[in-house]
Design a protein around this motif. Sequence first.
Motif, PDB file in Angstrom:
ATOM      1  N   THR A 186      83.134  13.892  -4.263  1.00  0.00           N
ATOM      2  CA  THR A 186      82.593  13.843  -5.628  1.00  0.00           C
ATOM      3  C   THR A 186      82.376  15.261  -6.144  1.00  0.00           C
ATOM      4  N   ALA A 187      83.091  15.617  -7.212  1.00  0.00           N
ATOM      5  CA  ALA A 187      83.025  16.991  -7.721  1.00  0.00           C
ATOM      6  C   ALA A 187      81.824  17.217  -8.637  1.00  0.00           C
ATOM      7  N   ASP A 188      81.447  16.203  -9.401  1.00  0.00           N
ATOM      8  CA  ASP A 188      80.394  16.365 -10.403  1.00  0.00           C
ATOM      9  C   ASP A 188      79.008  16.400  -9.740  1.00  0.00           C
ATOM     10  N   ALA A 189      78.224  17.423 -10.060  1.00  0.00           N
ATOM     11  CA  ALA A 189      76.908  17.606  -9.445  1.00  0.00           C
ATOM     12  C   ALA A 189      75.953  16.477  -9.802  1.00  0.00           C
ATOM     13  N   ASN A 190      75.995  16.011 -11.048  1.00  0.00           N
ATOM     14  CA  ASN A 190      75.099  14.933 -11.462  1.00  0.00           C
ATOM     15  C   ASN A 190      75.443  13.614 -10.753  1.00  0.00           C
ATOM     16  N   ARG A 191      76.743  13.398 -10.571  1.00  0.00           N
ATOM     17  CA  ARG A 191      77.162  12.184  -9.861  1.00  0.00           C
ATOM     18  C   ARG A 191      76.723  12.248  -8.399  1.00  0.00           C
ATOM     19  N   ARG A 192      76.838  13.434  -7.783  1.00  0.00           N
ATOM     20  CA  ARG A 192      76.388  13.594  -6.402  1.00  0.00           C
ATOM     21  C   ARG A 192      74.902  13.311  -6.288  1.00  0.00           C
ATOM     22  N   ARG A 193      74.143  13.781  -7.270  1.00  0.00           N
ATOM     23  CA  ARG A 193      72.690  13.550  -7.247  1.00  0.00           C
ATOM     24  C   ARG A 193      72.388  12.054  -7.356  1.00  0.00           C
ATOM     25  N   ALA A 194      73.128  11.347  -8.209  1.00  0.00           N
ATOM     26  CA  ALA A 194      72.907   9.909  -8.368  1.00  0.00           C
ATOM     27  C   ALA A 194      73.257   9.158  -7.078  1.00  0.00           C
ATOM     28  N   ILE A 195      74.364   9.559  -6.454  1.00  0.00           N
ATOM     29  CA  ILE A 195      74.775   8.934  -5.193  1.00  0.00           C
ATOM     30  C   ILE A 195      73.731   9.195  -4.107  1.00  0.00           C
ATOM     31  N   SER A 196      73.235  10.419  -4.067  1.00  0.00           N
ATOM     32  CA  SER A 196      72.229  10.784  -3.072  1.00  0.00           C
ATOM     33  C   SER A 196      70.969   9.936  -3.222  1.00  0.00           C
ATOM     34  N   LYS A 197      70.561   9.688  -4.466  1.00  0.00           N
ATOM     35  CA  LYS A 197      69.360   8.878  -4.709  1.00  0.00           C
ATOM     36  C   LYS A 197      69.569   7.443  -4.234  1.00  0.00           C
ATOM     37  N   ILE A 198      70.773   6.915  -4.474  1.00  0.00           N
ATOM     38  CA  ILE A 198      71.075   5.544  -4.033  1.00  0.00           C
ATOM     39  C   ILE A 198      71.023   5.456  -2.507  1.00  0.00           C
ATOM     40  N   ILE A 199      71.679   6.414  -1.857  1.00  0.00           N
ATOM     41  CA  ILE A 199      71.731   6.399  -0.390  1.00  0.00           C
ATOM     42  C   ILE A 199      70.337   6.596   0.209  1.00  0.00           C
ATOM     43  N   PHE A 200      69.568   7.499  -0.383  1.00  0.00           N
ATOM     44  CA  PHE A 200      68.217   7.749   0.129  1.00  0.00           C
ATOM     45  C   PHE A 200      67.348   6.497  -0.004  1.00  0.00           C
ATOM     46  N   SER A 201      67.467   5.822  -1.135  1.00  0.00           N
ATOM     47  CA  SER A 201      66.697   4.582  -1.341  1.00  0.00           C
ATOM     48  C   SER A 201      67.106   3.519  -0.326  1.00  0.00           C
ATOM     49  N   TYR A 202      68.406   3.411  -0.109  1.00  0.00           N
ATOM     50  CA  TYR A 202      68.927   2.431   0.856  1.00  0.00           C
ATOM     51  C   TYR A 202      68.432   2.744   2.269  1.00  0.00           C
ATOM     52  N   LEU A 203      68.516   4.019   2.663  1.00  0.00           N
ATOM     53  CA  LEU A 203      68.058   4.423   3.991  1.00  0.00           C
ATOM     54  C   LEU A 203      66.546   4.243   4.146  1.00  0.00           C
ATOM     55  N   THR A 204      65.827   4.469   3.070  1.00  0.00           N
ATOM     56  CA  THR A 204      64.373   4.280   3.116  1.00  0.00           C
ATOM     57  C   THR A 204      64.028   2.821   3.389  1.00  0.00           C
ATOM     58  N   ILE A 205      64.747   1.924   2.725  1.00  0.00           N
ATOM     59  CA  ILE A 205      64.527   0.484   2.957  1.00  0.00           C
ATOM     60  C   ILE A 205      64.856   0.131   4.403  1.00  0.00           C
ATOM     61  N   LEU A 206      65.995   0.639   4.896  1.00  0.00           N
ATOM     62  CA  LEU A 206      66.383   0.375   6.279  1.00  0.00           C
ATOM     63  C   LEU A 206      65.351   0.907   7.267  1.00  0.00           C
ATOM     64  N   SER A 207      64.882   2.121   7.012  1.00  0.00           N
ATOM     65  CA  SER A 207      63.929   2.735   7.938  1.00  0.00           C
ATOM     66  C   SER A 207      62.598   1.992   7.941  1.00  0.00           C
ATOM     67  N   ILE A 208      62.150   1.533   6.787  1.00  0.00           N
ATOM     68  CA  ILE A 208      60.897   0.758   6.718  1.00  0.00           C
ATOM     69  C   ILE A 208      61.051  -0.572   7.454  1.00  0.00           C
ATOM     70  N   LEU A 209      62.214  -1.201   7.274  1.00  0.00           N
ATOM     71  CA  LEU A 209      62.470  -2.458   7.976  1.00  0.00           C
ATOM     72  C   LEU A 209      62.490  -2.248   9.489  1.00  0.00           C
ATOM     73  N   PHE A 210      63.172  -1.188   9.930  1.00  0.00           N
ATOM     74  CA  PHE A 210      63.243  -0.916  11.359  1.00  0.00           C
ATOM     75  C   PHE A 210      61.875  -0.548  11.907  1.00  0.00           C
ATOM     76  N   PHE A 211      61.136   0.282  11.168  1.00  0.00           N
ATOM     77  CA  PHE A 211      59.786   0.659  11.591  1.00  0.00           C
ATOM     78  C   PHE A 211      58.910  -0.581  11.734  1.00  0.00           C
ATOM     79  N   SER A 212      58.948  -1.447  10.731  1.00  0.00           N
ATOM     80  CA  SER A 212      58.106  -2.658  10.754  1.00  0.00           C
ATOM     81  C   SER A 212      58.485  -3.557  11.929  1.00  0.00           C
ATOM     82  N   LEU A 213      59.803  -3.709  12.144  1.00  0.00           N
ATOM     83  CA  LEU A 213      60.275  -4.556  13.237  1.00  0.00           C
ATOM     84  C   LEU A 213      59.798  -4.032  14.583  1.00  0.00           C
TER      85      LEU A 213
END
Length: 528
Positions: free
Chosen positions: A76-103
């Motif tokens: 991804t060349a566009d900086a704003n698009r990279r930032r948007a992708i990063s936010k999506i991935i971080f949110s997804y990983l946060t959900i996964l990590s909370i689920l794993f932590f809780s389990l």
Amino acid sequence: MMTQYGMKKYMRGALLLTLAALLVKVLSAVYRVPFQNLVGDEGFYVYQQVYPFISFFVVWTSGGFAVAISKVLADTADANRRRAISKIIFSYLTILSILFFSLLFFGASTFAQWMGDEKLGPLLQTGAFVALCMPTLALLKGSFQAKGIMEPVAYAQVFEQFIRVLVILGGTVLVMQTSQSIYAAGNMAVLGAVVGEIAGIVLLLVYMRKQFKRAHQTIKINAWSIIKDVTLFSLSVSLSSLMLLGFQLVDSFTVYSTLLERGMSPEQAMAQKGIYDRGQPLVQLGVVIASSLSLAIVPLIAQKVKTAGRGAIPFMQLTYRTALLFGTAAALGLVITMPYVNELLFKTTDLSTILMIVVIQIIPFSLILTFTAILQGYGKLKIPALIVMLGFIVKWLSNIWLLPTIGISGAAWASDFGLFLSAIFLMLYIKRIVNIRLAPNAFYKTLAVASIAMVVAVEVSAVICGILLSAVDGRMQAAVMSVILISVGAATFITIIAKSRVLKEKEWFLIPFGRRMALYQLWLNKRR
């Protein structure tokens, strides 16, 4: 990425990252030896029971997801698009990590009961906090790698492992001098993993402030597509490591509890599982060469497939032959020297025969590392995952079948069965895709001759050394015997391989750290 930083700088960074990964693997294997010496076999059992729970999520996120994130962001060349992708991935990983932590945190007592040892519950709860570090760590590593800035990732990997080892060994010494509780020592070892991940995050955040500028505009992104891509790719990247951890997880749930059912006392079962677990660091050290090859070959094959079609085939053949050569040498060498290595590293020769079965895993696992790396280079993800899952199922069913009948050796054989089966199916799948011959018959003949010669040389040397060192006993004799026999075996194997020239000199130069072998082969075969 290549034009901005330059190919030379990128390759230097990639090499640094490979070296860091190898150093981390070596440290991960080596620290277990002094830890076992401090806490004994029962204490080692405690740590190894909970280790796969924690490491499974760490390897997937910090390893697999970091690489997947770097791939998505690098495309991804566009900086704003990279930032948007990063936010999506971080949110997804946060959900996964909370689920794993809780389990893991709230299910700790249940998991401990399933393993047959309720005292393991607090250790699982401590380890659960590792999950909360993963979103930040994975995103930071992936962001640096996406820009071709490998140095911070390499330094962070080594730093977090160094801090982890420091906390584990320092904390264990303190615990054993005070309470002498093996469960408290195990909890300290698990805490070391948490502190190590935090240390890695801190170091990466320091580098992050110096390297990156923030983009402000946000845009809409297809979140599901991004999540799907990074999940599949992260699993493929960490597939082989997750497989080995999965096997250890099966052992955690089945070995100790089955030994109790066979009539052993808890102390005997703990000790026997702890001795069995001595094989894990030996396997890790045995596959170091295959690990270095798998790390190096993925980008190379991916590039050749895109630009030259069948130009990747010679690299695939070379990687396969090298992995099989050194995997066989490491496994066979450990088998024939196991009583001495066992006593040298772990104080006793207990269950050396079982450990001989365990270290055979080095051969199929070296091939699995190679095959999954090759298939990753070709972009093949689903079938390898199914094959690895098949190996996992075979391991689980074999444990259930063999453990009650033949004891702990059943767990060792079960791992061998599952790994060999997976390696065979992965090989067949590669041949179906590419239709190549991985090695000529002459290669296998030379490998057999070198292996037999190594066994003979070591056995003869063992008899001679046994006579000469009859006045020396205990660990000192084991140390001298180990050094001599390993040296004799390695020299014999390498000399026959070099004399036969199963790998050409130019091929040795393509392999990480193969320069010395190429020079030795040239010297050995020069005309007199």
